[in-house]
Write a protein that holds these residues in place. Structure first.
Motif, PDB file in Angstrom:
ATOM      1  N   LEU A 126      11.512  -8.438   9.114  1.00 13.78           N
ATOM      2  CA  LEU A 126      10.162  -8.249   8.580  1.00 13.78           C
ATOM      3  C   LEU A 126      10.189  -8.465   7.066  1.00 13.78           C
ATOM      4  CD1 LEU A 126       8.926  -5.158  10.617  1.00 13.78           C
ATOM      5  CD2 LEU A 126       8.706  -7.591  11.142  1.00 13.78           C
ATOM      6  N   GLN A 127       9.458  -9.449   6.605  1.00 17.51           N
ATOM      7  CA  GLN A 127       9.435  -9.802   5.196  1.00 17.51           C
ATOM      8  C   GLN A 127       8.362  -8.991   4.465  1.00 17.51           C
ATOM      9  OE1 GLN A 127      11.600 -11.892   3.814  1.00 17.51           O
ATOM     10  NE2 GLN A 127      12.562 -12.468   5.754  1.00 17.51           N
ATOM     11  N   VAL A 128       8.757  -8.312   3.404  1.00 22.37           N
ATOM     12  CA  VAL A 128       7.828  -7.473   2.646  1.00 22.37           C
ATOM     13  C   VAL A 128       6.652  -8.293   2.121  1.00 22.37           C
ATOM     14  CG1 VAL A 128       7.534  -6.032   0.588  1.00 22.37           C
ATOM     15  CG2 VAL A 128       9.587  -5.796   2.000  1.00 22.37           C
ATOM     16  N   GLY A 129       6.935  -9.479   1.600  1.00 20.63           N
ATOM     17  CA  GLY A 129       5.874 -10.313   1.055  1.00 20.63           C
ATOM     18  C   GLY A 129       4.812 -10.652   2.088  1.00 20.63           C
ATOM     19  N   GLU A 130       5.244 -10.993   3.296  1.00 20.75           N
ATOM     20  CA  GLU A 130       4.297 -11.327   4.357  1.00 20.75           C
ATOM     21  C   GLU A 130       3.492 -10.105   4.790  1.00 20.75           C
ATOM     22  OE1 GLU A 130       6.450 -13.125   7.513  1.00 20.75           O
ATOM     23  OE2 GLU A 130       7.108 -14.843   6.316  1.00 20.75           O
ATOM     24  N   LEU A 131       4.157  -8.949   4.811  1.00 19.71           N
ATOM     25  CA  LEU A 131       3.477  -7.724   5.231  1.00 19.71           C
ATOM     26  C   LEU A 131       2.451  -7.259   4.201  1.00 19.71           C
ATOM     27  CD1 LEU A 131       6.450  -5.712   6.782  1.00 19.71           C
ATOM     28  CD2 LEU A 131       4.740  -7.102   7.961  1.00 19.71           C
ATOM     29  N   THR A 132       2.713  -7.483   2.925  1.00 22.91           N
ATOM     30  CA  THR A 132       1.721  -7.091   1.907  1.00 22.91           C
ATOM     31  C   THR A 132       0.438  -7.878   2.097  1.00 22.91           C
ATOM     32  OG1 THR A 132       2.607  -8.721   0.325  1.00 22.91           O
ATOM     33  CG2 THR A 132       3.504  -6.477   0.223  1.00 22.91           C
ATOM     34  N   LYS A 133       0.548  -9.134   2.483  1.00 23.64           N
ATOM     35  CA  LYS A 133      -0.645  -9.950   2.739  1.00 23.64           C
ATOM     36  C   LYS A 133      -1.318  -9.508   4.046  1.00 23.64           C
ATOM     37  CE  LYS A 133       1.367 -14.003   0.470  1.00 23.64           C
ATOM     38  NZ  LYS A 133       1.862 -15.397   0.671  1.00 23.64           N
ATOM     39  N   ARG A 134      -0.519  -9.243   5.044  1.00 21.48           N
ATOM     40  CA  ARG A 134      -1.052  -8.883   6.355  1.00 21.48           C
ATOM     41  C   ARG A 134      -1.866  -7.586   6.296  1.00 21.48           C
ATOM     42  NH1 ARG A 134       0.915 -10.132  11.660  1.00 21.48           N
ATOM     43  NH2 ARG A 134       0.217  -8.639  13.226  1.00 21.48           N
ATOM     44  N   TYR A 135      -1.364  -6.612   5.513  1.00 21.87           N
ATOM     45  CA  TYR A 135      -2.023  -5.306   5.467  1.00 21.87           C
ATOM     46  C   TYR A 135      -2.765  -5.045   4.153  1.00 21.87           C
ATOM     47  CZ  TYR A 135       1.010  -4.677   9.482  1.00 21.87           C
ATOM     48  OH  TYR A 135       1.644  -4.840  10.689  1.00 21.87           O
ATOM     49  N   ALA A 136      -2.837  -6.068   3.316  1.00 18.12           N
ATOM     50  CA  ALA A 136      -3.547  -5.954   2.034  1.00 18.12           C
ATOM     51  C   ALA A 136      -3.104  -4.702   1.275  1.00 18.12           C
ATOM     52  CB  ALA A 136      -5.059  -5.923   2.270  1.00 18.12           C
ATOM     53  N   ALA A 137      -1.802  -4.545   1.155  1.00 22.45           N
ATOM     54  CA  ALA A 137      -1.238  -3.376   0.484  1.00 22.45           C
ATOM     55  C   ALA A 137      -0.164  -3.810  -0.493  1.00 22.45           C
ATOM     56  CB  ALA A 137      -0.652  -2.413   1.511  1.00 22.45           C
ATOM     57  N   SER A 138       0.186  -2.907  -1.407  1.00 21.06           N
ATOM     58  CA  SER A 138       1.223  -3.209  -2.389  1.00 21.06           C
ATOM     59  C   SER A 138       2.598  -3.226  -1.731  1.00 21.06           C
ATOM     60  CB  SER A 138       1.213  -2.167  -3.506  1.00 21.06           C
ATOM     61  OG  SER A 138       1.660  -0.915  -3.018  1.00 21.06           O
ATOM     62  N   SER A 139       3.549  -3.862  -2.386  1.00 20.50           N
ATOM     63  CA  SER A 139       4.911  -3.913  -1.847  1.00 20.50           C
ATOM     64  C   SER A 139       5.522  -2.521  -1.779  1.00 20.50           C
ATOM     65  CB  SER A 139       5.790  -4.830  -2.714  1.00 20.50           C
ATOM     66  OG  SER A 139       5.829  -4.376  -4.052  1.00 20.50           O
ATOM     67  N   THR A 140       5.135  -1.646  -2.710  1.00 19.28           N
ATOM     68  CA  THR A 140       5.652  -0.269  -2.699  1.00 19.28           C
ATOM     69  C   THR A 140       5.206   0.464  -1.448  1.00 19.28           C
ATOM     70  OG1 THR A 140       5.660  -0.139  -5.115  1.00 19.28           O
ATOM     71  CG2 THR A 140       5.675   1.940  -3.906  1.00 19.28           C
ATOM     72  N   VAL A 141       3.927   0.331  -1.122  1.00 17.48           N
ATOM     73  CA  VAL A 141       3.386   0.987   0.074  1.00 17.48           C
ATOM     74  C   VAL A 141       4.043   0.431   1.331  1.00 17.48           C
ATOM     75  CG1 VAL A 141       1.322   1.221   1.512  1.00 17.48           C
ATOM     76  CG2 VAL A 141       1.175   1.613  -0.945  1.00 17.48           C
ATOM     77  N   VAL A 142       4.213  -0.875   1.382  1.00 19.17           N
ATOM     78  CA  VAL A 142       4.835  -1.503   2.560  1.00 19.17           C
ATOM     79  C   VAL A 142       6.274  -1.028   2.725  1.00 19.17           C
ATOM     80  CG1 VAL A 142       5.677  -3.693   3.497  1.00 19.17           C
ATOM     81  CG2 VAL A 142       3.358  -3.542   2.583  1.00 19.17           C
ATOM     82  N   ARG A 143       7.005  -0.964   1.622  1.00 17.22           N
ATOM     83  CA  ARG A 143       8.402  -0.507   1.709  1.00 17.22           C
ATOM     84  C   ARG A 143       8.467   0.939   2.182  1.00 17.22           C
ATOM     85  NH1 ARG A 143       9.009  -3.843  -2.981  1.00 17.22           N
ATOM     86  NH2 ARG A 143      10.460  -5.584  -2.574  1.00 17.22           N
ATOM     87  N   GLU A 144       7.548   1.775   1.721  1.00 16.85           N
ATOM     88  CA  GLU A 144       7.518   3.169   2.169  1.00 16.85           C
ATOM     89  C   GLU A 144       7.313   3.229   3.680  1.00 16.85           C
ATOM     90  OE1 GLU A 144       4.461   5.118  -0.006  1.00 16.85           O
ATOM     91  OE2 GLU A 144       5.607   5.254  -1.879  1.00 16.85           O
ATOM     92  N   ALA A 145       6.412   2.395   4.175  1.00 19.58           N
ATOM     93  CA  ALA A 145       6.142   2.360   5.615  1.00 19.58           C
ATOM     94  C   ALA A 145       7.377   1.887   6.377  1.00 19.58           C
ATOM     95  CB  ALA A 145       4.963   1.434   5.896  1.00 19.58           C
ATOM     96  N   LEU A 146       8.059   0.886   5.846  1.00 16.64           N
ATOM     97  CA  LEU A 146       9.261   0.361   6.502  1.00 16.64           C
ATOM     98  C   LEU A 146      10.365   1.418   6.552  1.00 16.64           C
ATOM     99  CD1 LEU A 146       9.365  -3.201   4.880  1.00 16.64           C
ATOM    100  CD2 LEU A 146       8.814  -2.662   7.255  1.00 16.64           C
ATOM    101  N   VAL A 147      10.526   2.156   5.456  1.00 18.18           N
ATOM    102  CA  VAL A 147      11.546   3.200   5.408  1.00 18.18           C
ATOM    103  C   VAL A 147      11.244   4.284   6.442  1.00 18.18           C
ATOM    104  CG1 VAL A 147      12.487   5.077   4.006  1.00 18.18           C
ATOM    105  CG2 VAL A 147      12.210   2.807   3.008  1.00 18.18           C
ATOM    106  N   ARG A 148       9.975   4.682   6.543  1.00 16.64           N
ATOM    107  CA  ARG A 148       9.605   5.724   7.499  1.00 16.64           C
ATOM    108  C   ARG A 148       9.830   5.263   8.932  1.00 16.64           C
ATOM    109  NH1 ARG A 148       3.853   8.224   6.216  1.00 16.64           N
ATOM    110  NH2 ARG A 148       4.528   9.505   7.982  1.00 16.64           N
ATOM    111  N   LEU A 149       9.502   4.013   9.221  1.00 14.93           N
ATOM    112  CA  LEU A 149       9.694   3.501  10.578  1.00 14.93           C
ATOM    113  C   LEU A 149      11.167   3.316  10.903  1.00 14.93           C
ATOM    114  CD1 LEU A 149       6.719   0.986  10.761  1.00 14.93           C
ATOM    115  CD2 LEU A 149       6.943   3.179  11.936  1.00 14.93           C
ATOM    116  N   ALA A 150      11.965   3.065   9.869  1.00 15.44           N
ATOM    117  CA  ALA A 150      13.416   3.006  10.084  1.00 15.44           C
ATOM    118  C   ALA A 150      13.927   4.399  10.451  1.00 15.44           C
ATOM    119  CB  ALA A 150      14.120   2.483   8.842  1.00 15.44           C
TER     120      ALA A 150
END
Length: 234
Positions: A33-57
């Motif tokens: 899962l690429q952070v850059g692609e996810l920021t566009k997909r969910y219209a969110a900052s890279s920080t928010v996306v990384r937080e979500a990825l860490v929690r799901l991990a």
């Protein structure tokens, strides 16, 4: 404080959407899962996306690989069997405690949740090869309710984590003929009947058979996929 609360809300929204997309089969096990692609997909900052990825991990839905990023959790058949065996042992104990201590309210709620599961189509005419989202959620609710009367919340949380760790494989093998022909409704009904009858030995035996039969279907699907690709069986 308001700004912090808003940031936490956004983070939770992104985590929920990402989690739902994972279970909807947007990405196969092992996908990076690429952070850059996810920021566009969910219209969110890279920080928010990384937080979500860490929690799901932390929930075992994703795996973090140093210097490589986050991947949709991927397991070998041996690992899946190990996880399922652990899940069986945890839930056998949890269901035994629930049957011993569950009251009439729990029993009534269990019947209601099962009724919803039984009345929810497992597949739809629009997409007959895959499990419907509504059925998937109803299925999760039924298995969670089985353990709800267990007086050990940590056990319930652990069981849910183990269940979700293998959920992606159950969803991805849904098109397999064995998965489509399986009478999973009868399996759930038998588990329910034994539980309501307060027959712990039978209920736990049926629950184990239910989970291990799923692993057999996954293994069969993996075997056919490997054969079609000209690869050796794992």
């Amino acid at each position: 404080m308001a700004r912090q609360a808003n940031a936490e809300t956004i983070s939770e929204v992104v985590r929920s959407k990402l989690r739902a997309d994972i279970f909807a089969g947007q990405w196969a096990p092992g996908t990076n899962l690429q952070v850059g692609e996810l920021t566009k997909r969910y219209a969110a900052s890279s920080t928010v996306v990384r937080e979500a990825l860490v929690r799901l991990a932390g929930e075992k839905l994703l795996q973090f690989r140093p210097n490589r990023g986050f991947f949709v959790s991927e397991y070998t058949l041996e690992e899946l069997r190990g996880l399922s065996e652990l899940r069986c042992r945890v839930e056998e104990y949890g269901l035994t405690l629930a049957i011993e201590q569950g009251d009439v309210t729990w029993e009534s709620d269990l019947l209601a949740v099962h009724h919803r599961l039984e009345r929810t189509p497992r597949r739809t005419s629009e997409d007959p090869n895959h499990i419907s989202v509504d059925w998937f959620l109803a299925h999760q609710a039924f298995h969670a309710k089985l353990l709800e009367a267990c007086p050990v919340p940590l056990l319930q949380d652990f069981a849910a984590t183990l269940g979700e760790a293998t959920a992606l494989y159950r969803l991805w093998t849904a098109p397999d003929k064995r998965a489509q022909s399986r009478d999973i409704e009868a399996e759930h009904r038998a588990i329910l009947d034994a539980t309501v009858a307060r027959d712990a030995p039978t209920a736990t035996k049926l629950l184990r058979e239910h989970y291990m039969r799923t692993i057999d279907v996954i293994e069969e699907a993996e075997f056919h996929a490997a054969s079609e690709a000209g690869l050796p069986k794992e």
